[in-house]
Design a protein around this motif. Structure first.
Motif, mmCIF file in Angstrom:
data_model
loop_
_atom_site.group_PDB
_atom_site.id
_atom_site.type_symbol
_atom_site.label_atom_id
_atom_site.label_comp_id
_atom_site.label_asym_id
_atom_site.label_seq_id
_atom_site.Cartn_x
_atom_site.Cartn_y
_atom_site.Cartn_z
ATOM 1 N N ASP A 41 0.807 -1.222 0.000
ATOM 2 C CA ASP A 41 0.000 0.000 0.000
ATOM 3 C C ASP A 41 0.841 1.272 0.000
ATOM 4 O O ASP A 41 0.303 2.363 -0.196
ATOM 5 N N ASP A 42 2.147 1.165 0.219
ATOM 6 C CA ASP A 42 3.047 2.314 0.104
ATOM 7 C C ASP A 42 3.329 2.507 -1.380
ATOM 8 O O ASP A 42 4.148 1.800 -1.972
ATOM 9 N N MET A 43 2.648 3.459 -1.995
ATOM 10 C CA MET A 43 2.722 3.600 -3.435
ATOM 11 C C MET A 43 4.090 4.042 -3.926
ATOM 12 O O MET A 43 4.491 3.720 -5.043
ATOM 13 N N THR A 44 4.821 4.767 -3.094
ATOM 14 C CA THR A 44 6.173 5.152 -3.488
ATOM 15 C C THR A 44 7.048 3.915 -3.604
ATOM 16 O O THR A 44 7.764 3.731 -4.596
ATOM 17 N N LEU A 45 6.976 3.046 -2.609
ATOM 18 C CA LEU A 45 7.743 1.802 -2.645
ATOM 19 C C LEU A 45 7.240 0.902 -3.765
ATOM 20 O O LEU A 45 8.037 0.279 -4.479
ATOM 21 N N PHE A 46 5.922 0.833 -3.915
ATOM 22 C CA PHE A 46 5.346 0.005 -4.978
ATOM 23 C C PHE A 46 5.907 0.420 -6.341
ATOM 24 O O PHE A 46 6.335 -0.422 -7.132
ATOM 25 N N ASP A 47 5.901 1.728 -6.617
ATOM 26 C CA ASP A 47 6.379 2.213 -7.909
ATOM 27 C C ASP A 47 7.860 1.908 -8.110
ATOM 28 O O ASP A 47 8.286 1.544 -9.210
ATOM 29 N N GLU A 48 8.653 2.040 -7.036
ATOM 30 C CA GLU A 48 10.089 1.773 -7.143
ATOM 31 C C GLU A 48 10.353 0.299 -7.429
ATOM 32 O O GLU A 48 11.174 -0.048 -8.284
ATOM 33 N N VAL A 49 9.654 -0.574 -6.703
ATOM 34 C CA VAL A 49 9.833 -2.013 -6.925
ATOM 35 C C VAL A 49 9.334 -2.401 -8.311
ATOM 36 O O VAL A 49 9.966 -3.203 -9.015
ATOM 37 N N LYS A 50 8.210 -1.834 -8.727
ATOM 38 C CA LYS A 50 7.654 -2.160 -10.042
ATOM 39 C C LYS A 50 8.639 -1.819 -11.151
ATOM 40 O O LYS A 50 8.849 -2.612 -12.081
ATOM 41 N N VAL A 51 9.257 -0.641 -11.058
ATOM 42 C CA VAL A 51 10.227 -0.233 -12.077
ATOM 43 C C VAL A 51 11.371 -1.234 -12.159
ATOM 44 O O VAL A 51 11.790 -1.641 -13.249
ATOM 45 N N ARG A 52 11.867 -1.656 -10.994
ATOM 46 C CA ARG A 52 12.976 -2.616 -10.974
ATOM 47 C C ARG A 52 12.559 -3.954 -11.575
ATOM 48 O O ARG A 52 13.314 -4.581 -12.326
ATOM 49 N N LEU A 53 11.358 -4.416 -11.255
ATOM 50 C CA LEU A 53 10.887 -5.697 -11.769
ATOM 51 C C LEU A 53 10.647 -5.646 -13.274
ATOM 52 O O LEU A 53 10.928 -6.607 -13.992
ATOM 53 N N LEU A 54 10.138 -4.522 -13.750
ATOM 54 C CA LEU A 54 9.921 -4.369 -15.193
ATOM 55 C C LEU A 54 11.240 -4.415 -15.947
ATOM 56 O O LEU A 54 11.304 -4.902 -17.086
ATOM 57 N N GLN A 55 12.315 -3.942 -15.315
ATOM 58 C CA GLN A 55 13.631 -3.984 -15.943
ATOM 59 C C GLN A 55 14.103 -5.426 -16.152
ATOM 60 O O GLN A 55 14.940 -5.694 -17.006
#
Length: 230
Positions: free
Chosen positions: A9-23
């Motif tokens: 639910d921490d959207m800042t962390l969610f976005d950061e992790v998502k970017v890394r996973l998409l890479q």
């Protein structure tokens, strides 16, 4: 591509992790309604779940129980609480791993990759050959054969070809190739990867397949296949 459901639910962390996973070429899904996590899980049908313990409505332990009542999908817990009991509870509920916040992104990626290999490796290793561009690729013998002849590949060359044809018509990044080779104890540097791909392509040219390993500048490599091929 593996589908990862990130329940955070921490959207800042969610976005950061998502970017890394998409890479790393993973498909990443979040949660739209934290009171309907199980329903969304059922709709997404992810290959792996990363879930925080502290969530709105119900905590991660609750949703782990609910997911486990329906699926054996691998689950990795995240927690900002420094309580040994959290890790114990996670494992008792059937979690596959536990990551303490704050964490280095590379650590989380490594744990995700290790879990995916461990859980899904059985099925992938049972595949001993593939048909690609009307050629027979034998993983165990490290050979590729078609009507034009048979070529032998090194283990690294076959490993690269296998990764590419298992995801044909999709770009596989250089970073993913190098990381996967390193994880399998066949370490290659960036320059060595280029050399291996060039040698692979040159060998494939001997049986008319060299042009079907495409370089995507700034992205990686792709093994192409005709749209109507199986």
């Amino acid at each position: 591509m593996f589908k990862i459901m990130l329940i955070e639910d921490d959207m800042t962390l969610f976005d950061e992790v998502k970017v890394r996973l998409l890479q790393w070429s993973y498909d990443v899904y979040g949660v739209q309604d934290f009171s309907r996590v199980l329903q969304e899980f059922t709709e997404i049908r992810p290959d792996l779940v990363v879930i925080d313990i502290q969530l709105p409505k119900y905590d991660g332990f609750h949703w782990c129980r609910m997911i486990r009542s329906h699926s054996n999908v691998p689950i990795i817990f995240l927690s900002s609480r420094d309580h040994p009991s959290d890790m114990i509870m996670s494992m008792q509920l059937g979690a596959d791993d536990f990551v303490q916040k704050p964490f280095h992104f590379d650590v989380l990626i490594a744990k995700i990759q290790a879990t995916l290999r461990r859980v899904y490796n059985y099925n992938t290793e049972r595949v001993e050959l593939r048909t690609w561009r009307e050629a027979t690729v034998e993983y165990v013998k490290n050979t590729v054969a078609n009507d034009s002849g048979t070529i032998e590949l090194t283990k690294n060359e076959m490993f690269i070809l296998k990764m590419l044809i298992e995801r044909k018509n999709q770009i596989v990044s250089r970073e993913e190739l190098m990381k996967s080779l390193w994880d399998n104890e066949h370490f290659v540097s960036d320059n060595t990867l280029t050399v291996n791909v060039n040698r692979l392509r040159k060998k494939l040219e001997n049986i008319g397949l060299g042009s079907y390993i495409e370089t995507k500048v700034g992205q990686g490599y792709m093994a192409t296949e005709e749209a109507n091929a199986i």
